[in-house]
Design an enzyme around this catalytic site. Structure first.
Site, mmCIF file in Angstrom:
data_model
loop_
_atom_site.group_PDB
_atom_site.id
_atom_site.type_symbol
_atom_site.label_atom_id
_atom_site.label_comp_id
_atom_site.label_asym_id
_atom_site.label_seq_id
_atom_site.Cartn_x
_atom_site.Cartn_y
_atom_site.Cartn_z
ATOM 1 N N ARG A 137 0.862 -1.182 0.000
ATOM 2 C CA ARG A 137 0.000 0.000 0.000
ATOM 3 C C ARG A 137 0.900 1.236 0.000
ATOM 4 N NH1 ARG A 137 2.156 1.877 3.754
ATOM 5 N NH2 ARG A 137 0.813 3.665 3.548
ATOM 6 N N GLY A 138 0.251 2.408 -0.130
ATOM 7 C CA GLY A 138 1.037 3.632 -0.269
ATOM 8 C C GLY A 138 1.201 3.912 -1.762
ATOM 9 N N LYS B 184 -4.554 10.110 3.023
ATOM 10 C CA LYS B 184 -5.283 9.272 3.982
ATOM 11 C C LYS B 184 -6.292 10.075 4.792
ATOM 12 C CE LYS B 184 -5.060 5.776 4.297
ATOM 13 N NZ LYS B 184 -6.058 4.907 3.595
ATOM 14 N N ASP C 225 -1.791 10.786 -2.149
ATOM 15 C CA ASP C 225 -2.233 9.737 -3.082
ATOM 16 C C ASP C 225 -2.536 10.310 -4.453
ATOM 17 O OD1 ASP C 225 -2.885 8.669 -0.250
ATOM 18 O OD2 ASP C 225 -2.728 6.954 -1.603
ATOM 19 N N GLN D 248 -2.025 2.725 9.895
ATOM 20 C CA GLN D 248 -0.724 2.778 9.208
ATOM 21 C C GLN D 248 0.310 3.549 10.031
ATOM 22 O OE1 GLN D 248 -3.667 3.391 7.782
ATOM 23 N NE2 GLN D 248 -3.718 2.923 5.593
ATOM 24 N N ARG E 15 -7.560 -0.412 -6.842
ATOM 25 C CA ARG E 15 -7.817 0.718 -5.925
ATOM 26 C C ARG E 15 -7.949 2.001 -6.766
ATOM 27 N NH1 ARG E 15 -4.297 1.074 -0.641
ATOM 28 N NH2 ARG E 15 -6.202 2.136 0.032
HETATM 29 O O1 MRU Z 1 -4.602 3.280 2.014
HETATM 30 P P1 MRU Z 1 -3.109 3.443 1.938
HETATM 31 O O2 MRU Z 1 -2.390 2.896 3.123
HETATM 32 O O3 MRU Z 1 -2.557 2.935 0.623
HETATM 33 O O4 MRU Z 1 -2.916 5.007 1.957
HETATM 34 C C1 MRU Z 1 -1.616 5.528 1.951
HETATM 35 C C2 MRU Z 1 -1.582 6.981 2.157
HETATM 36 O O5 MRU Z 1 -2.577 7.664 2.240
HETATM 37 C C3 MRU Z 1 -0.220 7.603 2.157
HETATM 38 O O6 MRU Z 1 -0.154 8.683 3.033
HETATM 39 C C4 MRU Z 1 0.061 8.097 0.735
HETATM 40 O O7 MRU Z 1 -0.087 7.031 -0.179
HETATM 41 C C5 MRU Z 1 1.366 8.669 0.591
HETATM 42 S S1 MRU Z 1 2.570 7.402 0.565
HETATM 43 C C6 MRU Z 1 4.059 7.912 0.113
#
Ligand code: MRU
Length: 363
Positions: A45-46, A247, A236, A195, A88
């Site tokens: 994820r991320g 997030k 994102d 997270q 996603r």
């Molecule tokens: O749902 P996730 O865990 O994939 O969301 C991740 C985030 O919101 C991070 O803050 C974002 O992707 C930046 S990661 C470098």
């Protein structure tokens, strides 16, 4: 360095982020469908990590396709891209990763099937290295913005685990610490997937960076007490006007930061900037399963049948953002203009990379 994801001859290998911080387990995805499941189930994820995972999934699917000609391979390739696209919706890096593989396919379509397959695998591997380099460059650009001594709040995980290595927001913190700054971190736990407490706290502690976990509803009080000097988060998707999807809970932190006159920085590679989306209203927000909210570590914590909202992301309007840190430089208000300038640099750099002799590397 933590191996968030890795291309191997047997498939794509991920650290299973659903098992951290208590267990460090690696899973091997031997085909593109299992890579798609790993993205959907948040084993990986991320945004930047998802983008490269998607590219590796496409490369894996293409490599193992049974087609005897490029004409036969194309519909199989389209189906692989479709499956990965549907995992996603919010992180634009996913679509960026797939599109870059598509462009590579078109570019190499006149070659033989084995040569085309090899080219696709090499492209995914190149994207992996470029992501690490981008994080390190972003770190250099962002480190100068942090105080020589102080506490930085971050939300979610925008670290090595969210990228191919080093991290975006945590890359900025890492670079500041490497430059000798005395930085401590407050990590929001980041309900409901945690997270912050599970991943950010884990990777920063591994690096010896002093970290304190707070629950999300504590950030305002900490700011009021003067305990936070800056906020750095990842993203994102960043719209052309500088609105930032990140997030869920990021918006709350940004509003609180403005109220307390604390700088709010966003660090993201250029693959997160979506110049085709004019503002945050056009960013699709993923809705995730109610169970993520009603259950904690498998235990039910809300009444049977209760109604639940679970948007995984929110959008922070650009007026709350002090600066956007990318590998091509730092954008400030008005973002419409500053992001356009960075886009020009991004295009120049990718032209230079295409023209560079084989073996040289871009950032
Ligand atoms: O749902 P996730 O865990 O994939 O969301 C991740 C985030 O919101 C991070 O803050 C974002 O992707 C930046 S990661 C470098």
């Amino acid at each position: 360095m933590i191996k968030t994801l890795e291309w191997t001859e047997q498939g794509v290998r991920f650290i299973d982020q659903t098992q951290l911080p208590t267990e460090e387990i690696y899973v091997l995805c031997p085909d593109y469908k299992s890579v798609a499941t790993a993205i959907k189930d948040m084993i990986v994820r991320g945004a930047p990590a998802i983008g490269v995972a998607a590219a590796m999934g496409v490369a894996l699917g293409a490599r193992d396709a049974t087609a005897n000609s490029v004409v036969e391979l194309r519909p199989q390739f389209d189906e692989i891209c479709r499956v990965i696209r549907e995992t996603r919706p919010t992180a634009v890096n996913l679509f960026w990763g797939i599109e870059r593989m598509r462009r590579k396919f078109d570019e190499l379509a006149s070659l033989s099937v084995p040569e085309l397959k090899r080219g696709l695998v090499e492209e995914a591997q190149r994207m992996y290295l470029e992501d690490i380099a981008a994080c390190q460059t972003m770190g250099q650009h962002g480190a100068v913005l942090l105080p020589s001594s102080g506490t930085v709040l971050t939300h979610c995980n925008a670290g090595a685990l969210a990228t191919c290595g080093y991290g975006t927001a945590l890359g900025v913190i890492r670079a500041a610490v490497e430059a000798g700054k005395k930085i401590q971190v407050f990590a929001d736990e980041t309900r409901p997937f945690l997270q912050g407490s599970r991943l950010t706290a884990w990777e920063l502690t591994k690096d010896g960076i002093p970290t304190t976990v707070i629950s999300d509803n504590m950030a305002g009080a900490m700011m009021k007490q003067g305990k936070i000097n800056a906020v750095v988060v990842g993203a994102d998707r960043i719209a052309a006007n500088g609105d930032v999807a990140n997030k869920i809970g990021t918006y709350t932190v940004a509003v609180l930061a403005k109220e307390h006159a604390i700088p709010f920085y966003v660090a993201a590679p250029w693959s997160t900037v979506d110049m085709a989306t004019p503002d945050g209203d056009g960013i699709p927000i993923e809705q995730r399963a109610a169970r993520e909210v009603t259950h904690l570590a498998g235990k039910q914590i809300a009444p049977d049948g209760i109604k639940v909202e679970n948007p995984a992301f929110d959008v922070t309007p650009n007026k709350y953002v002090s600066a956007i840190i990318t590998q091509y430089g730092v954008a400030r208000q008005p973002f419409q203009e500053s992001l356009k300038n960075l886009e020009r640099i991004a295009k120049e750099r990718s032209r230079e990379t295409l023209e560079a002799p084989a073996g040289s590397q871009s950032d």
